[in-house]
Design an enzyme around this catalytic site. Structure first.
Site, PDB file in Angstrom:
ATOM      1  N   ASP A   1       1.967 -11.734   6.826  1.00  5.35           N
ATOM      2  CA  ASP A   1       2.371 -10.892   5.691  1.00  5.35           C
ATOM      3  C   ASP A   1       3.782 -10.329   5.889  1.00  5.35           C
ATOM      4  O   ASP A   1       4.339  -9.732   4.966  1.00  5.35           O
ATOM      5  CB  ASP A   1       1.372  -9.743   5.478  1.00  5.35           C
ATOM      6  CG  ASP A   1       1.073  -8.990   6.752  1.00  5.35           C
ATOM      7  OD1 ASP A   1       0.611  -9.618   7.724  1.00  5.35           O
ATOM      8  OD2 ASP A   1       1.310  -7.781   6.797  1.00  5.35           O
ATOM      9  N   ASN A   2       4.341 -10.525   7.072  1.00  6.98           N
ATOM     10  CA  ASN A   2       5.717 -10.061   7.300  1.00  6.98           C
ATOM     11  C   ASN A   2       6.653 -11.250   7.501  1.00  6.98           C
ATOM     12  O   ASN A   2       7.697 -11.123   8.133  1.00  6.98           O
ATOM     13  CB  ASN A   2       5.763  -9.164   8.547  1.00  6.98           C
ATOM     14  CG  ASN A   2       4.976  -7.883   8.350  1.00  6.98           C
ATOM     15  OD1 ASN A   2       4.815  -7.417   7.221  1.00  6.98           O
ATOM     16  ND2 ASN A   2       4.471  -7.321   9.429  1.00  6.98           N
TER      17      ASN A   2
ATOM     18  N   ASP B   1      -2.072   6.725   3.246  1.00 10.38           N
ATOM     19  CA  ASP B   1      -1.621   7.781   2.331  1.00 10.38           C
ATOM     20  C   ASP B   1      -0.480   7.327   1.413  1.00 10.38           C
ATOM     21  O   ASP B   1      -0.018   8.099   0.577  1.00 10.38           O
ATOM     22  CB  ASP B   1      -1.201   9.025   3.120  1.00 10.38           C
ATOM     23  CG  ASP B   1      -0.046   8.749   4.074  1.00 10.38           C
ATOM     24  OD1 ASP B   1       0.458   7.592   4.082  1.00 10.38           O
ATOM     25  OD2 ASP B   1       0.369   9.665   4.795  1.00 10.38           O
ATOM     26  N   GLY B   2      -0.024   6.096   1.604  1.00  9.12           N
ATOM     27  CA  GLY B   2       1.043   5.590   0.742  1.00  9.12           C
ATOM     28  C   GLY B   2       2.410   6.174   1.050  1.00  9.12           C
ATOM     29  O   GLY B   2       3.387   5.900   0.341  1.00  9.12           O
TER      30      GLY B   2
ATOM     31  N   ARG C   1      14.890  -0.551  -0.275  1.00  8.58           N
ATOM     32  CA  ARG C   1      15.447  -1.770   0.300  1.00  8.58           C
ATOM     33  C   ARG C   1      15.728  -2.809  -0.767  1.00  8.58           C
ATOM     34  O   ARG C   1      15.169  -2.790  -1.867  1.00  8.58           O
ATOM     35  CB  ARG C   1      14.559  -2.320   1.397  1.00  8.58           C
ATOM     36  CG  ARG C   1      13.235  -2.835   0.939  1.00  8.58           C
ATOM     37  CD  ARG C   1      12.482  -3.389   2.138  1.00  8.58           C
ATOM     38  NE  ARG C   1      11.120  -3.739   1.782  1.00  8.58           N
ATOM     39  CZ  ARG C   1      10.196  -4.077   2.658  1.00  8.58           C
ATOM     40  NH1 ARG C   1      10.466  -4.115   3.941  1.00  8.58           N
ATOM     41  NH2 ARG C   1       8.976  -4.392   2.263  1.00  8.58           N
TER      42      ARG C   1
ATOM     43  N   LYS D   1       9.941   2.240  -0.467  1.00 10.44           N
ATOM     44  CA  LYS D   1       8.921   2.205   0.588  1.00 10.44           C
ATOM     45  C   LYS D   1       8.595   3.645   0.966  1.00 10.44           C
ATOM     46  O   LYS D   1       9.508   4.435   1.210  1.00 10.44           O
ATOM     47  CB  LYS D   1       9.507   1.459   1.790  1.00 10.44           C
ATOM     48  CG  LYS D   1       8.497   0.768   2.659  1.00 10.44           C
ATOM     49  CD  LYS D   1       9.214  -0.164   3.618  1.00 10.44           C
ATOM     50  CE  LYS D   1       8.347  -0.465   4.822  1.00 10.44           C
ATOM     51  NZ  LYS D   1       9.053  -1.298   5.789  1.00 10.44           N
TER      52      LYS D   1
ATOM     53  N   GLY E   1       0.804  -1.215   0.000  1.00  7.34           N
ATOM     54  CA  GLY E   1       0.000   0.000   0.000  1.00  7.34           C
ATOM     55  C   GLY E   1       0.838   1.265   0.000  1.00  7.34           C
ATOM     56  O   GLY E   1       0.313   2.366  -0.124  1.00  7.34           O
ATOM     57  N   ARG E   2       2.139   1.091   0.185  1.00  5.80           N
ATOM     58  CA  ARG E   2       3.020   2.276   0.181  1.00  5.80           C
ATOM     59  C   ARG E   2       4.405   1.890  -0.318  1.00  5.80           C
ATOM     60  O   ARG E   2       5.407   2.474   0.081  1.00  5.80           O
ATOM     61  CB  ARG E   2       3.137   2.850   1.579  1.00  5.80           C
ATOM     62  CG  ARG E   2       3.519   1.770   2.542  1.00  5.80           C
ATOM     63  CD  ARG E   2       4.140   2.164   3.800  1.00  5.80           C
ATOM     64  NE  ARG E   2       4.144   0.961   4.626  1.00  5.80           N
ATOM     65  CZ  ARG E   2       4.591   0.880   5.832  1.00  5.80           C
ATOM     66  NH1 ARG E   2       5.072   1.921   6.404  1.00  5.80           N
ATOM     67  NH2 ARG E   2       4.568  -0.254   6.482  1.00  5.80           N
TER      68      ARG E   2
ATOM     69  N   ASP F   1      10.309  -6.320   6.776  1.00 11.81           N
ATOM     70  CA  ASP F   1       9.324  -5.374   7.301  1.00 11.81           C
ATOM     71  C   ASP F   1       9.611  -4.945   8.736  1.00 11.81           C
ATOM     72  O   ASP F   1       8.938  -5.351   9.686  1.00 11.81           O
ATOM     73  CB  ASP F   1       7.901  -5.940   7.182  1.00 11.81           C
ATOM     74  CG  ASP F   1       7.355  -5.725   5.774  1.00 11.81           C
ATOM     75  OD1 ASP F   1       8.153  -5.334   4.895  1.00 11.81           O
ATOM     76  OD2 ASP F   1       6.160  -5.932   5.542  1.00 11.81           O
TER      77      ASP F   1
HETATM   78  P1  AMP Z   1       3.123  -3.250   7.663  1.00 11.08           P
HETATM   79  O1  AMP Z   1       2.887  -2.474   8.892  1.00 11.08           O
HETATM   80  O2  AMP Z   1       4.261  -2.738   6.880  1.00 11.08           O
HETATM   81  O3  AMP Z   1       3.225  -4.721   7.882  1.00 11.08           O
HETATM   82  O4  AMP Z   1       1.856  -2.970   6.733  1.00 11.08           O
HETATM   83  C1  AMP Z   1       0.620  -3.622   6.804  1.00 11.08           C
HETATM   84  C2  AMP Z   1      -0.220  -3.220   5.614  1.00 11.08           C
HETATM   85  O5  AMP Z   1      -0.581  -1.834   5.687  1.00 11.08           O
HETATM   86  C3  AMP Z   1       0.459  -3.371   4.264  1.00 11.08           C
HETATM   87  O6  AMP Z   1      -0.510  -3.766   3.342  1.00 11.08           O
HETATM   88  C4  AMP Z   1       0.959  -1.981   3.977  1.00 11.08           C
HETATM   89  O7  AMP Z   1       1.157  -1.747   2.611  1.00 11.08           O
HETATM   90  C5  AMP Z   1      -0.177  -1.145   4.522  1.00 11.08           C
HETATM   91  N1  AMP Z   1       0.280   0.212   4.887  1.00 11.08           N
HETATM   92  C6  AMP Z   1       1.054   0.546   5.928  1.00 11.08           C
HETATM   93  N2  AMP Z   1       1.274   1.879   5.955  1.00 11.08           N
HETATM   94  C7  AMP Z   1       0.611   2.405   4.907  1.00 11.08           C
HETATM   95  C8  AMP Z   1       0.437   3.727   4.403  1.00 11.08           C
HETATM   96  N3  AMP Z   1       1.004   4.785   4.987  1.00 11.08           N
HETATM   97  N4  AMP Z   1      -0.307   3.879   3.297  1.00 11.08           N
HETATM   98  C9  AMP Z   1      -0.881   2.819   2.696  1.00 11.08           C
HETATM   99  N5  AMP Z   1      -0.774   1.574   3.126  1.00 11.08           N
HETATM  100  C10 AMP Z   1      -0.033   1.340   4.224  1.00 11.08           C
HETATM  101 MG    MG Z   2       4.352  -5.593   6.213  1.00 13.12          MG
END
Ligand code: AMP
Ligand code: MG
Length: 463
Positions: free
Chosen positions: A243-244, A115-116, A167, A103, A87-88, A253
């Site tokens: 997912d991590n 917000d990506g 990364r 990232k 998502g980002r 992650d």
């Molecule tokens: P993570 O915390 O990296 O394991 O992220 C969990 C999920 O949330 C993943 O699908 C990420 O892409 C999404 N995500 C985390 N932060 C953002 C952000 N700022 N904008 C969009 N998606 C996010």
């Molecule tokens: Mg993740």
């Protein structure tokens, strides 16, 4: 500049969304990892800092790069989420067999309400920690570049400067990638992904007649090695959601992760891990749980008869799971100069917990046979006498037990100073952590445990 040789982008369209990174008005280079770039064969020498900032914030797309956001699902804190995905983040392509990924580079189809973007704090944190892990010999994604975007992002406590992190990963295949297809009941997708994963990470299984079982076994070996290494340095990942959890067996992650200061078996830093699911000592249990979630996805490929398939998983995979505890004890024993001594490891750790001693410094002082560090309790005397009676091999201990780890309070200081425009602490920290096993007198501060007022008690995802 980069010779891309992409394989993930050649998978069927359902694996990703082809999408370009966002535009940023004033990307500025903070740090570029030249050594890593050299090892990947990236030719950056004729690029200015400005150009590097532009490339590694996604403003300039190099020839051969095919930006995309990967699809995946996941179990977050035990709860299924059928669609997560990048998502980002934007995969740029592969160089020398490794994924390059940005990232914090903007929204994608998978952003949901996000917000990506990324704040600069998590960018610097991931840079420091992933490079430190690599030097310590822990399989991990690596840090190639950190860029500030010149824009603000809005987080829990207000506006923060934005950043983009680049990364490098053996791959970004997660247990959650398989789960994405499982949730869609897309067995073809699972088969394609299994073949792809084997080609990329387990080529020795190419001819196997039981690929699905064999990959679960191979992953058990890789992940048990990984968690044993985390354990030996007091590392807590913080969000071991499926997912991590990497199919390549690497740490991936970095969010609310942390290295422990004071030892506690069930230490938790992450603000959202209220029940300690991902506590220090629970990491082996969770890794096994995650591997079983991969097994769920693979069951139809193990045997057409589900009962038979489950039986095979029990007999061939679950039977291997003791490796997790075995290797953790082994790696902690090595820190004591012993081969495998669960009793002594347990005695020492129990003593550290009881006296609230610093994990890293305790092992370091033991290695130096400097007993001034240790409160002389009856537990200490009992431990030290028994330990000495085992004739531990102490010759290598100073190369096993580091003096420098990326301590939370120092990371926080690096971030706080960076937010004031000063990257000196961040850069100094990266430099010190390149030699975690040697005394560097001028950098003594980085070896010290936090004082009461410096302690970081909680870490945040920062997303
Ligand atoms: P993570 O915390 O990296 O394991 O992220 C969990 C999920 O949330 C993943 O699908 C990420 O892409 C999404 N995500 C985390 N932060 C953002 C952000 N700022 N904008 C969009 N998606 C996010
Ligand atoms: Mg993740």
């Amino acid at each position: 500049m980069i010779h891309f040789n992409n394989t993930y982008s050649k998978l069927p369209d359902k694996f990703f969304e082809k999408v370009s990174p966002a535009s940023f008005s004033e990307p500025e280079l903070i740090l570029f990892n030249e050594k890593l770039a050299d090892s990947l064969g990236i030719h950056y020498q004729n690029k200015s800092d400005r150009e590097l900032a532009s490339i590694f914030s996604g403003q300039q797309i190099l020839e051969g790069s095919e930006p995309l956001a990967m699809a995946y699902a996941g179990f977050q804190f035990g709860h299924p989420v059928a669609q997560l995905g990048d998502g980002r983040a934007h995969y740029l392509g592969e160089v020398n067999g490794f994924d390059l990924q940005l990232k914090g580079s903007g929204q994608t189809r998978f952003s949901r309400r996000g917000d990506g973007r990324s704040a600069l704090g998590p960018v610097l944190r991931e840079y420091i920690v992933s490079e430190a892990m690599h030097v310590l010999g822990v399989p991990t994604t690596r840090a190639l570049c950190a860029v500030s975007t010149g824009e603000e992002v809005y987080r829990q406590y207000g506006p923060e400067p934005g950043g983009v992190f680049t990364r490098v990963a053996d791959s970004h295949i997660r247990v959650g990638t398989f789960q994405y297809f499982m949730f869609q009941q897309d067995l073809d997708g699972i088969k394609t992904l299994l073949d792809y994963t084997i080609k990329r990470h387990y080529p020795e299984l190419k001819e196997s007649k039981s690929k699905a079982i064999d990959i679960l076994k191979a992953l058990t070996h890789k992940q048990s090695d990984l968690i044993a290494k985390w354990s030996s340095f007091g590392f807590i990942h913080g969000v071991m959601n499926t997912d991590n959890f990497s199919l390549a067996g690497i740490t991936i992650d970095y969010g609310p992760c942390a290295f422990m200061d004071e030892f506690r078996f069930h230490k938790v830093f992450s603000s959202i891990d209220e029940r300690g699911r991902y506590s220090f000592f629970n990491q082996t249990t969770i890794a096994k749980w995650n591997i079983l979630r991969l097994a769920d996805c693979l069951l139809p490929l193990i045997d057409e008869n589900q009962e038979m398939a489950i039986k095979k998983v029990e007999e061939e995979v679950i039977n291997l799971f003791d490796l997790f505890e075995y290797k953790r004890v082994e790696s902690l024993s090595k820190k004591l100069g012993l081969n495998h001594d669960e009793n002594l490891v347990h005695m020492f750790l129990t003593y550290l917990e009881k006296e609230s001693l610093d994990f890293t410094l305790a092992f370091r002082n033991l290695s130096k046979e400097d007993d001034s560090f240790f409160p002389k309790t009856s537990e200490y005397n009992e431990f030290i006498n028994l330990w000495k009676s085992k004739a531990p091999d102490t010759t290598e201990l100073l190369n096993i037990n580091p003096l420098y780890i990326p301590r939370n309070h120092q990371i926080q200081r690096a971030i706080d100073m960076a937010y004031e425009g000063d990257y000196s602490h961040f850069k100094k920290m990266i430099q010190v952590l390149e030699n975690p096993f040697s005394d560097q007198d001028e950098y003594r501060e980085f070896s010290l445990a936090p004082k009461e007022g410096q302690k970081v008690r909680q870490t945040f995802c920062g997303t």
